[in-house]
Design a protein around this motif. Structure first.
Motif, short mmCIF file in Angstrom:
data_model
loop_
_atom_site.label_atom_id
_atom_site.label_comp_id
_atom_site.label_asym_id
_atom_site.label_seq_id
_atom_site.Cartn_x
_atom_site.Cartn_y
_atom_site.Cartn_z
N PRO A 39 0.83 -1.20 0.00
CA PRO A 39 0.00 0.00 0.00
C PRO A 39 0.87 1.26 0.00
O PRO A 39 2.09 1.18 0.14
N ALA A 40 0.21 2.41 -0.14
CA ALA A 40 0.94 3.69 -0.11
C ALA A 40 1.54 3.90 1.27
O ALA A 40 1.04 3.40 2.28
N GLY A 41 2.63 4.67 1.29
CA GLY A 41 3.21 5.04 2.58
C GLY A 41 4.71 4.89 2.62
O GLY A 41 5.37 4.60 1.62
N THR A 42 5.27 5.07 3.81
CA THR A 42 6.70 4.97 4.05
C THR A 42 7.06 3.53 4.42
O THR A 42 6.56 3.00 5.41
N HIS A 43 7.90 2.92 3.61
CA HIS A 43 8.33 1.55 3.86
C HIS A 43 9.85 1.49 3.69
O HIS A 43 10.51 2.52 3.47
N PHE A 44 10.40 0.29 3.76
CA PHE A 44 11.82 0.15 3.48
C PHE A 44 12.12 -1.25 2.99
O PHE A 44 11.25 -2.11 2.98
N TYR A 45 13.34 -1.45 2.55
CA TYR A 45 13.76 -2.77 2.09
C TYR A 45 15.10 -3.11 2.72
O TYR A 45 15.87 -2.23 3.10
N HIS A 46 15.33 -4.41 2.87
CA HIS A 46 16.58 -4.83 3.48
C HIS A 46 16.88 -6.26 3.12
O HIS A 46 15.98 -7.03 2.74
N CYS A 47 18.14 -6.65 3.24
CA CYS A 47 18.51 -8.04 3.04
C CYS A 47 17.93 -8.85 4.18
O CYS A 47 17.91 -8.41 5.33
N HIS A 48 17.43 -10.05 3.87
CA HIS A 48 16.82 -10.89 4.91
C HIS A 48 17.69 -12.08 5.23
O HIS A 48 17.27 -13.01 5.93
N VAL A 49 18.93 -12.10 4.74
CA VAL A 49 19.87 -13.16 5.09
C VAL A 49 20.71 -12.69 6.27
O VAL A 49 21.27 -11.60 6.24
N MET A 50 20.74 -13.48 7.31
CA MET A 50 21.62 -13.19 8.47
C MET A 50 21.53 -11.70 8.83
O MET A 50 22.51 -10.96 8.83
N THR A 51 20.31 -11.27 9.14
CA THR A 51 20.05 -9.84 9.28
C THR A 51 20.87 -9.17 10.37
O THR A 51 21.13 -7.97 10.30
N THR A 52 21.26 -9.93 11.40
CA THR A 52 22.08 -9.30 12.44
C THR A 52 23.37 -8.73 11.86
O THR A 52 23.90 -7.75 12.38
N LEU A 53 23.84 -9.33 10.79
CA LEU A 53 25.03 -8.78 10.13
C LEU A 53 24.65 -7.95 8.91
O LEU A 53 25.04 -6.78 8.80
N HIS A 54 23.86 -8.52 8.01
CA HIS A 54 23.69 -7.88 6.71
C HIS A 54 22.94 -6.54 6.81
O HIS A 54 23.31 -5.58 6.14
N GLN A 55 21.89 -6.50 7.62
CA GLN A 55 21.16 -5.24 7.74
C GLN A 55 21.98 -4.23 8.52
O GLN A 55 22.06 -3.05 8.18
N GLN A 56 22.64 -4.71 9.59
CA GLN A 56 23.49 -3.82 10.37
C GLN A 56 24.65 -3.30 9.53
O GLN A 56 25.07 -2.15 9.66
#
Length: 419
Positions: free
Chosen positions: A169-186
């Protein structure tokens, strides 16, 4: 047994990380005002609810468009190419670290589309680790959700994957890697995703504005990321060796990777001697992740960008919790309006001066130019306004009136990195 020289019967003790240290793995990619409780309460089965505190539509959370639709002839598709690489990122002068990046940028490039538009993302992995992209808050078909081993195989080194979904839907969202998120997103794999409403924007209509800002809030444990990224680089070298070893490729199986077909199969494997990677017998004493830098759009104070405003102007600020800690964002000298949560307009704007931002959430606020000057805008959790334990720093910036001096404000900017 040497870490680098496995026996032929070591699958019971080898985990994914150990395996990758031994050699590479080549995998294909073909596998597989919304009310949010400002006033509300949850009724239990025993409670009788006579009415909701405000009118609502029980079908409101339905996707505006069928998520499993396919593009029809003539419909426009917005195509974005996103490449994952390892780059050096500077948080503040003197502090650099290797990080994963989308298109060599931290945060990744902002994706901004209209609600109902088709979006195609061509993901290319040019790093030695596996990756996916999860479209946080977007109502995609399941196969496009970017959950490794849940909805798709992770995308391996030098492989590509194509995502296709309708923006909703409309609005503010985001995207990120979902593999080993403690490392990859950080370590950098996060970016903003703005879906503009097809209909007139109620926020724009209520608070006319011309300028808006997006702030991705995140944290970083530089020691953890440095150590893990070093392992990744080492793995990349070993992976290439394994790709040329038929013997090692034959030895590879799901158990080595920590992958099982079912919960029952996993339990059976443990009973038969498989040692899960979370046990100290395999990985040693766990080292807690301890963030020492707190960032707005990848930078810590004083390198954060200020928010600019003029008297009688409204600005919209999109706050995205792109990390794993809660933050409490406070503006000096003003109240602001909380207008949207997780992309959806609130039933009514809420007046605040400190807003909690929890991991995985987004909050939109509108600041009105009512008090000319130069004002702090920061996390009120004091730990998060430090750089490696030193105050001031971290998640802090300024709201700066471009016409402050015209309003008689006399002030000279001072950059303080020690109090």
């Amino acid at each position: 047994m040497s870490k680098d020289k496995p026996s032929e019967n070591n699958e019971e003790t080898l985990g994914r990380r150990e395996l990758l240290k031994l050699g590479g793995i080549g995998l294909g990619t073909g596998l597989m005002g919304n009310a949010f409780g400002q006033q509300g309460h949850r009724a239990t089965a025993q409670q009788q609810v006579s009415q909701w505190p405000s009118a609502f539509d029980p079908l409101e959370t339905h996707p505006p468009y069928p998520p499993r639709d396919r593009p029809k002839p003539g419909e426009k598709i917005h195509v974005h190419d996103i490449e994952v690489t390892i780059e050096v990122h500077e948080i503040v002068p003197g502090v650099q670290t290797h990080m994963f990046m989308f298109n060599k940028s931290y945060p990744g490039p902002e994706i901004r589309v209209k609600e109902g538009d088709w979006v195609q993302i061509n993901l290319k992995n040019s790093s030695p680790e596996f990756h996916t992209i999860h479209w946080h808050g977007i109502m995609v078909p399941m196969e496009m959700d970017g959950v490794p081993l849940g909805t798709q195989w992770p995308v391996g080194p030098n492989q590509e994957f194509r995502y296709l979904w309708k923006a909703q839907p409309a609005g503010t969202h985001f995207y990120h890697c979902h593999v080993m998120t403690t490392l990859h997103q950080q370590a950098g794999l996060v970016g903003s995703l703005i879906v503009e409403p097809k209909e007139p924007d109620i926020v724009q209509k209520t608070f006319p504005y011309k300028r808006e800002y997006t702030m991705i809030l995140s944290e970083l444990d530089t020691n953890f990321v440095r150590n893990m990224m070093s392992e990744m680089v080492e793995m990349g070298v070993q992976m290439e060796r394994m790709n040329h070893s038929a013997k090692m490729m034959r030895e590879m199986n799901g158990k080595m990777m920590g992958w099982f077909k079912s919960k029952e199969e996993f339990v059976k494997a443990v009973k038969n001697g498989y040692i899960p990677p979370y046990l100290a017998a395999r990985t040693g004493t766990a080292m807690p992740i301890t963030p020492n830098y707190f960032m707005i759009n990848g930078k810590s104070y004083p390198m954060t960008d200020p928010l600019m405003i003029r008297r009688d102007e409204n600005i919209r600020v999109r706050l995205i919790a792109g990390g794993f800690m809660p933050h409490f964002i406070h503006l000096h000298g003003h109240d602001f309006w909380h207008v949207c949560q997780d992309g959806s307009p609130l039933a009514a704007p809420v007046r605040m001066n400190t807003i909690p931002i929890y991991p995985g959430t987004t909050s939109d606020i509108v600041i009105q130019g009512t008090n000319p000057g130069f004002w702090h805008f920061h996390d009120h959790s004091d730990l998060c306004t430090t750089n490696n334990g030193q105050h001031p720093g971290g998640m802090m910036t300024m709201l700066m009136y471009e016409d402050a001096r015209e309003a008689g404000i006399k002030w000279e900017e001072v950059i303080a990195i020690s109090s």
